[in-house]
Motif scaffolding. Structure first.
Motif, PDB file in Angstrom:
ATOM      1  N   UNK A  79      -0.542 -10.396  -1.604  1.00  0.00           N
ATOM      2  CA  UNK A  79      -1.251 -10.987  -0.725  1.00  0.00           C
ATOM      3  C   UNK A  79      -2.873 -10.689  -0.589  1.00  0.00           C
ATOM      4  N   UNK A  80      -3.153  -9.459  -0.963  1.00  0.00           N
ATOM      5  CA  UNK A  80      -4.731  -9.440  -0.934  1.00  0.00           C
ATOM      6  C   UNK A  80      -5.219  -9.866  -2.075  1.00  0.00           C
ATOM      7  N   UNK A  81      -4.630  -9.949  -3.184  1.00  0.00           N
ATOM      8  CA  UNK A  81      -5.255 -10.626  -4.517  1.00  0.00           C
ATOM      9  C   UNK A  81      -5.440 -12.042  -4.149  1.00  0.00           C
ATOM     10  N   UNK A  82      -4.379 -12.708  -3.552  1.00  0.00           N
ATOM     11  CA  UNK A  82      -4.249 -14.165  -3.314  1.00  0.00           C
ATOM     12  C   UNK A  82      -5.519 -14.381  -2.159  1.00  0.00           C
ATOM     13  N   UNK A  83      -5.456 -13.709  -1.084  1.00  0.00           N
ATOM     14  CA  UNK A  83      -6.334 -13.938  -0.121  1.00  0.00           C
ATOM     15  C   UNK A  83      -7.964 -13.744  -0.940  1.00  0.00           C
ATOM     16  N   UNK A  84      -8.029 -12.639  -1.644  1.00  0.00           N
ATOM     17  CA  UNK A  84      -9.324 -12.900  -2.381  1.00  0.00           C
ATOM     18  C   UNK A  84      -9.631 -13.948  -3.343  1.00  0.00           C
ATOM     19  N   UNK A  85      -8.702 -14.715  -4.028  1.00  0.00           N
ATOM     20  CA  UNK A  85      -8.743 -15.859  -4.875  1.00  0.00           C
ATOM     21  C   UNK A  85      -9.173 -16.851  -3.898  1.00  0.00           C
ATOM     22  N   UNK A  92      -1.780  -7.722   7.048  1.00  0.00           N
ATOM     23  CA  UNK A  92      -0.354  -7.180   6.479  1.00  0.00           C
ATOM     24  C   UNK A  92       0.361  -7.550   7.796  1.00  0.00           C
ATOM     25  N   UNK A  93       1.829  -7.772   7.585  1.00  0.00           N
ATOM     26  CA  UNK A  93       2.818  -7.884   8.656  1.00  0.00           C
ATOM     27  C   UNK A  93       3.682  -6.802   8.366  1.00  0.00           C
ATOM     28  N   UNK A  94       4.096  -6.010   9.165  1.00  0.00           N
ATOM     29  CA  UNK A  94       5.046  -4.913   9.388  1.00  0.00           C
ATOM     30  C   UNK A  94       6.245  -5.041  10.116  1.00  0.00           C
ATOM     31  N   UNK A  95       7.207  -4.405   9.786  1.00  0.00           N
ATOM     32  CA  UNK A  95       8.456  -4.443  10.604  1.00  0.00           C
ATOM     33  C   UNK A  95       8.136  -3.750  12.225  1.00  0.00           C
ATOM     34  N   UNK A  96       8.851  -4.197  12.988  1.00  0.00           N
ATOM     35  CA  UNK A  96       8.454  -3.767  14.384  1.00  0.00           C
ATOM     36  C   UNK A  96       8.687  -2.073  14.424  1.00  0.00           C
ATOM     37  N   UNK A  97       7.802  -1.649  15.391  1.00  0.00           N
ATOM     38  CA  UNK A  97       7.606  -0.039  15.607  1.00  0.00           C
ATOM     39  C   UNK A  97       7.173   0.818  14.464  1.00  0.00           C
ATOM     40  N   UNK A  98       6.547   0.421  13.380  1.00  0.00           N
ATOM     41  CA  UNK A  98       5.978   0.899  12.310  1.00  0.00           C
ATOM     42  C   UNK A  98       4.660   1.470  12.364  1.00  0.00           C
ATOM     43  N   UNK A  99       3.926   1.107  13.192  1.00  0.00           N
ATOM     44  CA  UNK A  99       2.546   1.436  13.438  1.00  0.00           C
ATOM     45  C   UNK A  99       2.172   2.141  14.969  1.00  0.00           C
ATOM     46  N   UNK A 100       1.354   2.899  14.780  1.00  0.00           N
ATOM     47  CA  UNK A 100       1.127   3.823  16.027  1.00  0.00           C
ATOM     48  C   UNK A 100       0.227   3.074  17.258  1.00  0.00           C
ATOM     49  N   UNK A 101      -0.639   2.345  16.666  1.00  0.00           N
ATOM     50  CA  UNK A 101      -1.439   1.492  17.548  1.00  0.00           C
ATOM     51  C   UNK A 101      -0.884   0.153  18.278  1.00  0.00           C
ATOM     52  N   UNK A 102      -1.492  -0.568  19.075  1.00  0.00           N
ATOM     53  CA  UNK A 102      -0.791  -1.498  19.505  1.00  0.00           C
ATOM     54  C   UNK A 102      -1.049  -2.715  18.643  1.00  0.00           C
ATOM     55  N   UNK A 103      -0.134  -3.651  18.711  1.00  0.00           N
ATOM     56  CA  UNK A 103       0.190  -4.721  17.504  1.00  0.00           C
ATOM     57  C   UNK A 103       0.092  -5.917  18.233  1.00  0.00           C
ATOM     58  N   UNK A 104      -0.045  -7.174  17.551  1.00  0.00           N
ATOM     59  CA  UNK A 104       0.388  -8.256  18.183  1.00  0.00           C
ATOM     60  C   UNK A 104       1.784  -8.670  17.807  1.00  0.00           C
TER      61      UNK A 104
END
Length: 105
Positions: A79-85, A92-104
């Motif tokens: 994804x980052x390489x494609x975004x750069x291009x 980045x899209x993560x599975x639920x409850x994988x980050x400590x901060x609020x998420x969309x």
């Protein structure tokens, strides 16, 4: 970005079979009967990796892309390489409850 668009669109077609040959197959991993596709062999090949990103970008280069979303884990690599291009941002899209901060959600 007209220069990039013409560079991609005028390039000769990507040899997909050559890219496939850069992906190592590991039989019976993680258990018997499963065929594991190891992309690290593609990632370490600088020409193959660039051709793969160019092939992905060719589909979208003429469109106005603001963001590329990458689903873990391989999406975090490509994804980052494609975004750069594409001159776009990356989310980045993560599975639920994988980050400590609020998420969309």
């Amino acid at each position: 970005m007209p220069e990039e668009t013409s560079a991609i669109s005028s390039a000769k077609p990507i040899n997909v079979e050559a890219l496939k040959s850069l992906v190592r197959t590991v039989p019976d991993f993680p258990k018997p009967g499963i065929l594991f596709y190891d992309i690290t062999t593609l990632l370490k090949d600088k020409t193959g990796f660039a051709q793969m990103i160019d092939a992905l970008a060719a589909h979208y280069i003429a469109r106005k892309i603001d963001l590329v979303l990458g689903i873990e884990a391989r999406g975090f690599i490509f994804g980052p390489a494609l975004a750069y291009r594409l001159n776009a941002g990356f989310v980045p899209v993560r599975k639920p409850r994988k980050l400590p901060a609020p998420v969309a959600a």
